[in-house]
Design an enzyme around this catalytic site. Structure first.
Site, PDB file in Angstrom:
ATOM      1  N   LYS A  62       0.943  -1.288  -0.599  1.00  0.00           N
ATOM      2  CA  LYS A  62      -0.102  -0.268  -0.051  1.00  0.00           C
ATOM      3  C   LYS A  62       0.930   1.180   0.297  1.00  0.00           C
ATOM      4  CE  LYS A  62      -2.898  -2.651   2.866  1.00  0.00           C
ATOM      5  NZ  LYS A  62      -3.719  -2.414   4.681  1.00  0.00           N
ATOM      6  N   GLY A  63       1.918   1.297   0.385  1.00  0.00           N
ATOM      7  CA  GLY A  63       3.169   2.921   0.149  1.00  0.00           C
ATOM      8  C   GLY A  63       2.909   3.344  -0.424  1.00  0.00           C
ATOM      9  N   GLU A 111       7.921   2.870  -6.006  1.00  0.00           N
ATOM     10  CA  GLU A 111       7.821   2.130  -4.814  1.00  0.00           C
ATOM     11  C   GLU A 111       8.187   3.563  -3.527  1.00  0.00           C
ATOM     12  OE1 GLU A 111       7.279   0.110  -2.610  1.00  0.00           O
ATOM     13  OE2 GLU A 111       8.756  -1.046  -1.953  1.00  0.00           O
ATOM     14  N   ASP A 112       7.660   3.035  -2.075  1.00  0.00           N
ATOM     15  CA  ASP A 112       8.065   4.271  -0.947  1.00  0.00           C
ATOM     16  C   ASP A 112       9.474   3.901  -0.563  1.00  0.00           C
ATOM     17  OD1 ASP A 112       7.609   1.541  -0.051  1.00  0.00           O
ATOM     18  OD2 ASP A 112       6.180   2.146   1.980  1.00  0.00           O
ATOM     19  N   ASP A 117      14.452  -0.086   1.739  1.00  0.00           N
ATOM     20  CA  ASP A 117      14.868  -0.212   3.920  1.00  0.00           C
ATOM     21  C   ASP A 117      16.405  -1.248   3.107  1.00  0.00           C
ATOM     22  OD1 ASP A 117      15.920  -0.486   6.000  1.00  0.00           O
ATOM     23  OD2 ASP A 117      14.140  -1.844   6.666  1.00  0.00           O
ATOM     24  N   LYS A 119      17.196   4.258   1.970  1.00  0.00           N
ATOM     25  CA  LYS A 119      17.971   4.254   3.178  1.00  0.00           C
ATOM     26  C   LYS A 119      19.169   3.287   2.891  1.00  0.00           C
ATOM     27  CE  LYS A 119      14.238   3.757   6.555  1.00  0.00           C
ATOM     28  NZ  LYS A 119      13.384   3.118   8.031  1.00  0.00           N
ATOM     29  N   PHE A 129      12.862   5.160  11.646  1.00  0.00           N
ATOM     30  CA  PHE A 129      11.577   4.810  10.761  1.00  0.00           C
ATOM     31  C   PHE A 129      10.726   6.010  10.416  1.00  0.00           C
ATOM     32  CE2 PHE A 129       7.792   2.791  10.515  1.00  0.00           C
ATOM     33  CZ  PHE A 129       8.247   1.636  10.027  1.00  0.00           C
ATOM     34  N   VAL A 130      10.522   5.951   9.346  1.00  0.00           N
ATOM     35  CA  VAL A 130       9.667   7.060   8.816  1.00  0.00           C
ATOM     36  C   VAL A 130       8.467   6.777   8.517  1.00  0.00           C
ATOM     37  CG1 VAL A 130      11.279   8.608   8.011  1.00  0.00           C
ATOM     38  CG2 VAL A 130      10.097   7.086   6.546  1.00  0.00           C
ATOM     39  N   ASP A 155       3.524   3.043   6.617  1.00  0.00           N
ATOM     40  CA  ASP A 155       2.482   3.542   7.676  1.00  0.00           C
ATOM     41  C   ASP A 155       3.343   2.879   8.813  1.00  0.00           C
ATOM     42  OD1 ASP A 155       2.778   0.528   6.902  1.00  0.00           O
ATOM     43  OD2 ASP A 155       1.655   0.134   8.364  1.00  0.00           O
TER      44      ASP A 155
HETATM   45  P1  IMP Z   1      12.643  -3.772   1.982  1.00  0.00           P
HETATM   46  O1  IMP Z   1      12.365  -4.768   1.727  1.00  0.00           O
HETATM   47  O2  IMP Z   1      13.193  -3.798   3.782  1.00  0.00           O
HETATM   48  O3  IMP Z   1      13.269  -3.009   1.403  1.00  0.00           O
HETATM   49  O4  IMP Z   1      11.625  -2.939   3.081  1.00  0.00           O
HETATM   50  C1  IMP Z   1      11.002  -2.540   2.193  1.00  0.00           C
HETATM   51  C2  IMP Z   1       9.064  -2.185   2.586  1.00  0.00           C
HETATM   52  O5  IMP Z   1       9.227  -2.225   3.863  1.00  0.00           O
HETATM   53  C3  IMP Z   1       9.171  -0.726   1.855  1.00  0.00           C
HETATM   54  O6  IMP Z   1       8.000  -1.241   1.266  1.00  0.00           O
HETATM   55  C4  IMP Z   1       7.684  -0.022   3.816  1.00  0.00           C
HETATM   56  O7  IMP Z   1       6.269  -0.662   2.744  1.00  0.00           O
HETATM   57  C5  IMP Z   1       8.725  -0.893   4.364  1.00  0.00           C
HETATM   58  N1  IMP Z   1       9.280   0.158   5.122  1.00  0.00           N
HETATM   59  C6  IMP Z   1      10.582  -0.006   5.468  1.00  0.00           C
HETATM   60  N2  IMP Z   1      10.988   1.312   5.973  1.00  0.00           N
HETATM   61  C7  IMP Z   1       9.878   1.750   6.541  1.00  0.00           C
HETATM   62  C8  IMP Z   1      10.031   2.947   7.281  1.00  0.00           C
HETATM   63  O8  IMP Z   1      11.116   3.698   7.518  1.00  0.00           O
HETATM   64  N3  IMP Z   1       8.302   3.738   6.960  1.00  0.00           N
HETATM   65  C9  IMP Z   1       7.550   2.558   6.848  1.00  0.00           C
HETATM   66  N4  IMP Z   1       7.740   1.883   6.218  1.00  0.00           N
HETATM   67  C10 IMP Z   1       9.361   1.061   6.654  1.00  0.00           C
HETATM   68 MG    MG Z   2       5.974  -0.927   0.342  1.00  0.00          MG
END
Ligand code: IMP
Ligand code: MG
Length: 181
Positions: free
Chosen positions: A45-46, A101-102, A105, A133, A154-155, A161
Site C-alpha cells: 500500500k505504501g 515504490e515508497d 530498506d 535508506k 523509521f519514517v 505506515d
Molecule cells: P525492504 O524489503 O526491507 O526494502 O522494505 C521495504 C518495505 O518495508 C517498504 O516498501 C515499506 O513498506 C516498508 N518500510 C521500510 N522502511 C520503512 C519505514 O521507515 N517506514 C515505513 N515503512 C517502511
Molecule cells: Mg512498500
C-alpha cells in the site's frame, strides 16, 4: 497540533519539498520515456500516494497498475518473507515497466518485485523510489530514480505506515522510538 504530529520526533520532508522533488522526477521520466508508453506499477500500500502525485507530473501517455505485496509483519523490521497479495492486471510483456515504490530498506522487497516482473518478459524494468535508506541495504539492489536518501530511521507519512496508521500525513516524519521500542 493533531494527534499524529505528537508521535513524530522530527519532520524530514514537508509537502513543498516532496512536490518539488516529484516534479523533477516526473520531468526526468517523461524525457527518458518520450518515445514509449510505459506501465507504471505502484506497490501497495505504501506507494499509493507517491504514485498518484508522480503520474500527474509525467506529461506523456502512460498506463497504471498495482501490485500488492506484504513483506512486513506489524513491527518496524522486515519479516524476510515477501508475498503477493494482488497481482498486476495489465499484460506487461514487451512493455517498458516502471516500478513505483515508497521506500527501500533492506532491498528484499524490491529484489523480489523485480524478479517477479521480469518473469513476464517486459521490454525493460526500471524502479522509482521515493525514499532510500542506503545504510540498511542487505543486498545489491539497483534503482534508477530516487526521491531522497535518508538515514536508518523509521519514517511515516505520505503513504508510509506504522501498524497501518500515519499514511494520511501529507509530509514525512520520523516516528518516535518510544512508540515501537
Ligand atoms: P525492504 O524489503 O526491507 O526494502 O522494505 C521495504 C518495505 O518495508 C517498504 O516498501 C515499506 O513498506 C516498508 N518500510 C521500510 N522502511 C520503512 C519505514 O521507515 N517506514 C515505513 N515503512 C517502511
Ligand atoms: Mg512498500
Amino acid at each position: 497540533m493533531n494527534r499524529m504530529n505528537c508521535d513524530l520526533s522530527d519532520v524530514l520532508f514537508d509537502e513543498f519539498k516532496i512536490q518539488n522533488r516529484i516534479r523533477e522526477l516526473g520531468m526526468l521520466i517523461a524525457s527518458d520515456y518520450k518515445d514509449s508508453t510505459p506501465v507504471l506499477i505502484g506497490i501497495l500500500k505504501g506507494g499509493f500516494i507517491f504514485l498518484s502525485d508522480l503520474v500527474r507530473s509525467i506529461r506523456i501517455p502512460l498506463e497504471i497498475d498495482f501490485l500488492a505485496i506484504s513483506s512486513y509483519g506489524s513491527g518496524t523490521s522486515s519479516s524476510g518473507v515477501v508475498k503477493i497479495r494482488k497481482d498486476i492486471d495489465i499484460d506487461i510483456s514487451g512493455r517498458d515497466v516502471i516500478v513505483v515504490e515508497d521506500i527501500v530498506d533492506s532491498g528484499l522487497s524490491l529484489q523480489y518485485i523485480r524478479d517477479y516482473l521480469l518473469q513476464h518478459n517486459p521490454a525493460s524494468v526500471r524502479t522509482c523510489v521515493l525514499l532510500d535508506k542506503p545504510a540498511s541495504h542487505k543486498m545489491d539492489v539497483s534503482f534508477e530514480y530516487v526521491g531522497f536518501e535518508i538515514s536508518d530511521e523509521f519514517v511515516v507519512g505520505y503513504g508510509l505506515d506504522f501498524n497501518e496508521q500515519y499514511r494520511n500525513l501529507p509530509y514525512i516524519g520520523i516516528l518516535k522510538e518510544s512508540l515501537y521500542k
